[in-house]
Design a protein around this motif. Structure first.
Motif, PDB file in Angstrom:
ATOM      1  N   LEU A   1      39.208  10.587  39.217  1.00  0.00           N
ATOM      2  CA  LEU A   1      38.268   9.547  38.601  1.00  0.00           C
ATOM      3  C   LEU A   1      36.916   9.749  38.799  1.00  0.00           C
ATOM      4  CD1 LEU A   1      40.525   6.335  38.242  1.00  0.00           C
ATOM      5  CD2 LEU A   1      39.865   7.879  36.480  1.00  0.00           C
ATOM      6  N   VAL A   2      36.783   9.835  40.160  1.00  0.00           N
ATOM      7  CA  VAL A   2      35.355  10.248  40.528  1.00  0.00           C
ATOM      8  C   VAL A   2      34.848  11.480  40.142  1.00  0.00           C
ATOM      9  CG1 VAL A   2      33.985  10.722  42.901  1.00  0.00           C
ATOM     10  CG2 VAL A   2      35.863   8.548  42.610  1.00  0.00           C
ATOM     11  N   SER A   3      35.806  12.374  40.033  1.00  0.00           N
ATOM     12  CA  SER A   3      35.233  13.844  39.513  1.00  0.00           C
ATOM     13  C   SER A   3      34.931  13.688  38.114  1.00  0.00           C
ATOM     14  CB  SER A   3      36.556  14.895  39.792  1.00  0.00           C
ATOM     15  OG  SER A   3      36.310  15.980  39.386  1.00  0.00           O
ATOM     16  N   LEU A   4      35.905  13.030  37.548  1.00  0.00           N
ATOM     17  CA  LEU A   4      35.481  12.900  35.848  1.00  0.00           C
ATOM     18  C   LEU A   4      34.268  12.075  35.704  1.00  0.00           C
ATOM     19  CD1 LEU A   4      38.769  12.160  34.535  1.00  0.00           C
ATOM     20  CD2 LEU A   4      37.680  14.223  34.241  1.00  0.00           C
ATOM     21  N   LEU A   5      33.949  11.252  36.691  1.00  0.00           N
ATOM     22  CA  LEU A   5      32.614  10.360  36.304  1.00  0.00           C
ATOM     23  C   LEU A   5      31.472  11.367  37.024  1.00  0.00           C
ATOM     24  CD1 LEU A   5      33.557   6.910  37.660  1.00  0.00           C
ATOM     25  CD2 LEU A   5      33.078   7.451  35.438  1.00  0.00           C
ATOM     26  N   ALA A   6      31.502  12.155  37.639  1.00  0.00           N
ATOM     27  CA  ALA A   6      30.440  12.823  38.360  1.00  0.00           C
ATOM     28  C   ALA A   6      30.260  14.092  37.358  1.00  0.00           C
ATOM     29  CB  ALA A   6      30.911  13.277  39.604  1.00  0.00           C
TER      30      ALA A   6
ATOM     31  N   ARG B   1      30.286  20.471  30.955  1.00  0.00           N
ATOM     32  CA  ARG B   1      30.991  21.417  32.082  1.00  0.00           C
ATOM     33  C   ARG B   1      32.383  21.152  32.011  1.00  0.00           C
ATOM     34  NH1 ARG B   1      27.469  19.583  36.909  1.00  0.00           N
ATOM     35  NH2 ARG B   1      29.078  21.068  37.915  1.00  0.00           N
ATOM     36  N   TYR B   2      32.804  20.186  31.820  1.00  0.00           N
ATOM     37  CA  TYR B   2      34.317  20.072  32.007  1.00  0.00           C
ATOM     38  C   TYR B   2      35.137  20.726  30.810  1.00  0.00           C
ATOM     39  CZ  TYR B   2      38.878  17.461  32.469  1.00  0.00           C
ATOM     40  OH  TYR B   2      40.152  17.355  32.333  1.00  0.00           O
ATOM     41  N   VAL B   3      34.431  20.732  29.613  1.00  0.00           N
ATOM     42  CA  VAL B   3      35.071  21.448  28.460  1.00  0.00           C
ATOM     43  C   VAL B   3      35.043  22.883  28.881  1.00  0.00           C
ATOM     44  CG1 VAL B   3      34.888  22.184  26.007  1.00  0.00           C
ATOM     45  CG2 VAL B   3      34.545  19.779  26.748  1.00  0.00           C
ATOM     46  N   ALA B   4      33.647  23.450  29.410  1.00  0.00           N
ATOM     47  CA  ALA B   4      33.687  25.095  29.706  1.00  0.00           C
ATOM     48  C   ALA B   4      34.441  25.512  30.682  1.00  0.00           C
ATOM     49  CB  ALA B   4      32.159  25.018  30.031  1.00  0.00           C
TER      50      ALA B   4
ATOM     51  N   MET C   1      34.899  11.934  31.957  1.00  0.00           N
ATOM     52  CA  MET C   1      35.867  10.888  31.900  1.00  0.00           C
ATOM     53  C   MET C   1      36.056  10.598  30.193  1.00  0.00           C
ATOM     54  SD  MET C   1      37.620   7.947  32.540  1.00  0.00           S
ATOM     55  CE  MET C   1      37.130   7.625  34.446  1.00  0.00           C
ATOM     56  N   TYR C   2      35.055  10.940  29.476  1.00  0.00           N
ATOM     57  CA  TYR C   2      35.228  10.745  28.022  1.00  0.00           C
ATOM     58  C   TYR C   2      35.682  11.780  27.134  1.00  0.00           C
ATOM     59  CZ  TYR C   2      32.580   6.506  28.612  1.00  0.00           C
ATOM     60  OH  TYR C   2      32.108   5.199  29.183  1.00  0.00           O
ATOM     61  N   HIS C   3      36.315  12.654  27.917  1.00  0.00           N
ATOM     62  CA  HIS C   3      37.146  13.957  27.361  1.00  0.00           C
ATOM     63  C   HIS C   3      38.254  13.018  26.797  1.00  0.00           C
ATOM     64  CE1 HIS C   3      39.745  13.796  30.849  1.00  0.00           C
ATOM     65  NE2 HIS C   3      40.588  14.620  30.239  1.00  0.00           N
TER      66      HIS C   3
END
Length: 529
Positions: free
Chosen positions: A163-168, A173-176, A205-207
C-alpha cells in the motif's frame, strides 16, 4: 432523532436526505436551482435530451447497496443495460480504433494483439486491481476516519508495504512497468482523469479503477442518468423528506456549543449549528431551524461563504495549498443522420499526453490543443434521447479549472475561449473518427464552460469534478466530513470523503449516517437501514 437540513440537491444531497429520513430524522433539503441533480443534470431542446454531467455507470455494487439500504434494489429502480464495447479509443496518429469489450477475455486478446505478452500482463494487472479495489472497499471507502483504529486489521497490515508503494508511485510509472505500447498505457492511465487528476499525479493505488471497466464492464441506465436522480428523489420524498427548490442557503446559523452528534474527536468546537438562512427565488428570506446541517454543496463554498472565518475548518489558506482538479468545456450536440464511427463511449487520445496534462495542471495553464477528449453517444443505446434519424453527442474537453475561460451558450454564443475549444473538438472528432461533414450536420449546439460550473453549482475554481485525487487529497488526507469548529455541521459530496464520482457520492451519504451514529466501522452498513 434530529431536525436535519441538507444543503444541495445533487446526488449526494438527495442520497443523504433519503438515508437520514429512513433513519428516523426530520429532513428538509434545500436546492438553489429550480431543478435537482447538481452536476448530474439534464437539458432538452428540439427533441434532444442531454445528461449534463456523469455518464459512466461504474461500481454497480455501490448503487445496489445504496438502494438496498432504502429497502429496494437498483434492479427495481433502474433499467440497466451492459455496453459492448464499453468504449472505443481513437489515437492521434490515425491508427485503427481500439475497442474495449465488456468481456475480460476479449480485452486480454485485444491487448495481446497490440503488444506481444501484454494479454497475460493485463490479466495480472487486473488481478492486482481487483485485490486493491476489494481492500479499498472493505477498509477505506466506507470509513469516516473518525478513528483510525478500525483500519489496523490483518489484511491491511499484511499489505502495508504494498500500500505504501502504491501511494508513493504515480500511476503512469506503475503502468509503464508492464506495458510499452503508448495506447495501452493511455487506456490504463485514463482512469486518473475520472478522479480529477492525471496519470503522473494520481497514486498508483488507483490502478484499481481499471478493474471496473476492463473486467466488470460499463453499464448505462436507460433514460439517462437523470433517472438515477429521479429514483432517489422519489425515495426521499416517500420517506418524508421535504424538498425546497429555488432556495439558496446564504448562511449557516450557529449558536453556543451544545451537545451535537457526529462531531470530530480531538477538537473543541467553537459553536453549534442552529439552522440555515434561505433566500427564495423571489428574494424573500426565511430561517430553517436544525439540530444538524449537512452540506452537500461544494465544500469550498460551504466553508468560505456560508461560515464566518473564525468558524471555518477549511479556510481559504487551506484551499490555496490544494488542487481543484480539471475544469471542462462541455459540448452538447444534436446531429442529423447516424454516426456509426462512434460508439456509446469514445475516447480521443492525443499523442503527447504529458503536454496535454501540463496544459491543464502545469505552471502555465491553457486549453490544450489538440486535447484528449471524451465523446458520449447515448443515442446508440437509448432511442429516447434523440429524435429518429439523429444522434445525441456529449463532448467533454478537459481544461484548466479557471472561471476566466468563460461561460458557454447556445449556437456558438458562448464566450470566445469556450466556443473556440468547442470548434476545435468538433473538428478533431470529424478528423480522427472519419466524419468529415460533422460540423455541417449539427442541428443543436450548446456549450458549458468553467464559469458555468461556478454559477450553477458553486464549484471551487470552476472545477468540473471536485478536488483532484492526488496522494495529498485521498482517503483521510481529503477534507473530512465533519466540521471541527461547528458542532453538528457535516459534509457530503465529491469534495469530501471518499471522493469524486456518483458511487463515491452515494458512499459519502452513508458516511453521514455513520458519523451521526458514531459508527467507526470501515464496512458498508447493514441492509436495509
Amino acid at each position: 432523532m434530529s431536525r436535519v437540513v441538507v444543503i444541495g440537491g445533487g446526488i449526494a444531497g438527495l442520497a443523504t436526505a433519503a438515508l437520514l429520513a429512513r433513519d428516523g430524522h426530520s429532513v428538509d433539503l434545500v436546492e438553489k436551482n429550480a431543478e435537482l441533480g447538481g452536476r448530474a443534470g439534464s437539458w432538452e431542446r428540439d427533441g434532444f435530451r442531454f445528461d449534463t454531467g456523469p455518464s459512466w455507470y461504474l461500481m454497480p455494487e455501490v448503487f445496489d447497496h445504496f438502494f438496498r439500504l432504502l429497502g429496494t434494489t437498483a434492479e427495481a429502480e433502474l433499467d440497466l443495460t451492459l455496453l459492448d464495447p464499453g468504449y472505443r479509443v481513437f489515437v492521434e496518429d490515425g491508427s485503427a480504433p481500439l475497442d474495449i469489450s465488456a468481456d475480460l477475455e476479449k480485452n486480454v486478446t485485444t491487448f495481446e494483439g497490440v503488444e506481444a505478452g501484454a494479454g497475460e500482463r493485463l490479466r495480472a494487472y487486473l488481478t492486482s486491481a481487483r485485490t486493491t479495489y476489494d481492500l479499498a472497499k472493505d477498509r477505506f471507502l466506507y470509513s469516516t476516519f473518525q478513528s483510525l483504529r478500525p483500519l489496523v486489521q490483518a489484511d491491511v497490515l499484511r499489505r502495508a508495504g504494498t500500500l505504501v508503494s502504491l501511494l508513493a508511485r504515480p500511476l503512469d510509472r506503475y503502468v509503464a512497468r508492464s506495458f510499452t505500447h503508448p495506447t495501452l498505457r493511455q487506456v490504463l492511465g485514463y482512469p486518473a482523469v475520472f478522479l480529477g487528476s492525471s496519470p503522473d499525479r494520481a497514486p498508483s493505488m488507483y490502478h484499481l479503477m481499471s478493474h471496473l471497466d476492463l473486467a466488470d464492464g460499463v453499464l448505462y441506465p436507460m433514460g439517462g442518468f437523470t433517472t438515477i436522480i429521479a429514483a432517489i428523489e422519489r425515495l426521499a420524498q416517500a420517506g418524508g423528506v421535504r424538498i425546497h427548490t429555488d432556495s439558496a442557503v446564504t448562511e449557516i446559523r450557529t449558536g453556543p456549543v451544545g451537545r451535537r452528534p457526529g462531531g470530530r474527536p480531538g477538537r473543541r468546537p467553537r459553536a453549534a449549528v442552529r439552522g440555515v438562512v434561505v433566500r427564495a427565488g423571489d428574494g424573500t428570506q426565511r430561517v430553517l431551524d436544525a439540530d444538524v446541517v449537512v452540506s452537500a454543496a461544494d465544500l469550498h463554498h460551504t466553508e468560505t461563504t456560508l461560515l464566518p472565518e473564525a468558524l471555518q475548518t477549511y479556510p481559504q489558506r487551506w484551499w490555496d495549498q490544494r488542487d481543484p482538479g480539471p475544469g471542462a468545456v462541455l459540448i452538447e450536440l444534436g446531429v442529423q443522420g447516424s454516426l456509426p464511427e462512434l460508439v456509446h463511449h469514445s475516447l480521443l487520445f492525443a499523442s503527447d499526453w504529458q503536454a496535454n496534462f501540463d496544459a491543464i495542471f502545469g505552471d502555465s495553464p491553457h486549453v490544450p490543443e489538440p486535447a484528449s477528449i471524451y465523446v458520449c453517444k447515448p443515442s446508440q443505446t437509448d432511442p429516447s434521447v434523440a429524435p429518429a434519424g439523429t444522434e445525441n453527442l456529449f463532448v467533454l474537453v478537459p481544461v484548466p479549472a479557471d472561471p476566466t475561460i468563460g461561460r458557454g451558450g447556445l449556437d456558438g454564443a458562448g464566450d470566445p475561449t469556450v466556443e473556440k475549444a468547442a470548434d476545435a473538438a468538433i473538428a478533431q472528432i470529424a478528423s480522427w473518427a472519419g466524419i468529415p461533414d460533422l460540423a455541417e450536420r449539427i442541428l443543436v449546439r450548446r456549450t458549458v464552460g468553467p464559469g458555468d460550473f461556478v454559477a450553477d453549482v458553486n464549484a471551487w475554481s470552476g472545477g468540473a469534478l471536485g478536488p483532484a485525487h492526488t496522494w495529498r487529497q485521498s482517503a483521510f488526507l481529503r477534507g473530512r466530513n465533519a466540521s471541527s469548529r461547528v458542532d453538528g455541521l457535516l459534509y457530503a459530496g465529491a469534495s469530501t470523503i471518499p471522493g469524486i464520482g456518483l458511487p463515491m457520492c452515494l458512499i459519502s451519504a452513508e458516511l453521514v449516517v455513520k458519523r451521526l451514529r458514531s459508527d467507526t466501522t470501515t464496512t458498508p452498513m447493514a441492509e436495509p437501514l
